[in-house]
Design an enzyme around this catalytic site. Structure first.
Site, short mmCIF file in Angstrom:
data_model
loop_
_atom_site.label_atom_id
_atom_site.label_comp_id
_atom_site.label_asym_id
_atom_site.label_seq_id
_atom_site.Cartn_x
_atom_site.Cartn_y
_atom_site.Cartn_z
CD GLU A 38 32.99 42.22 43.30
OE1 GLU A 38 34.08 41.67 43.93
OE2 GLU A 38 32.35 41.60 42.45
CB CYS A 66 40.52 36.70 45.40
SG CYS A 66 41.03 36.05 43.97
#
Length: 185
Positions: A42, A51
């Site tokens: 991550e 994102c």
């Protein structure tokens, strides 16, 4: 553990520090290898960012309570990460017989649930049937067939129908962790 940090814009944070904080709290079952896998896959960013899916994100894959422009501390990032890991663990316990799973299998499955979400790990949309159907990984977990369950982690490498290199790498790491310590049952 390499203590990897996120690349890209904004301030980064050390995964090793976050793991130390979360493990020190004693609330998660996910082991250190599982936390390293999740954290390194991550990345860790103090500053919120958009994102690729168009969702505001910060910390270690956190999408809850993100305020654009507000930088988080190590303690805030660790607290968010712990909450998100506990959500993924709850999924594995409730829907995949997690309480019966060996620790490495549980940790690998928690990583997959953290990344994909519980529903996507349990079911998928079948165009042929016109509805959501149970995944193979869920079927094997329900039977307690841990080796078969682990070997189906690489089934989940697509995003919007397209296989992604990063997901292939992550799923293979999850599969390897999942199988660690298992014997043919």
């Amino acid at each position: 553990m390499k203590g990897k940090t996120a690349a890209g814009g904004g301030a980064i944070c050390a995964i090793a520090v976050m793991i130390t904080i979360v493990m020190g709290n004693g609330n998660v079952r996910t082991n250190q290898a599982g936390l390293e896998l999740i954290g390194n896959a991550e990345g860790c960013r103090r500053d919120p960012y958009m994102c690729p899916a168009g969702v505001w994100t910060d910390g270690i894959g956190n999408t809850h309570g993100v305020t654009p422009g507000v930088r988080k501390t190590d303690q805030q990032i660790a607290a968010d990460w712990e909450k998100n890991i506990l959500i993924a663990e709850r999924c594995i316990n409730q829907h995949f017989r997690g309480k019966d799973m060996p620790d490495n299998a549980f940790s690998a499955m928690t990583s997959a649930a953290f990344n994909m979400g519980c529903n996507s790990l349990r079911t998928y949309y079948s165009k042929a049937r016109g509805m959501r159907v149970e995944t193979s990984i869920h079927k094997w977990a329900q039977k307690g067939e841990w080796v078969n369950m682990c070997n189906h982690l690489p089934d989940f490498v697509n995003s919007n129908g397209v296989p992604l290199r990063g997901l292939k790498i992550r799923r293979e790491k999850e599969r390897q962790l999942c199988l660690t310590g298992l014997v043919n049952e």
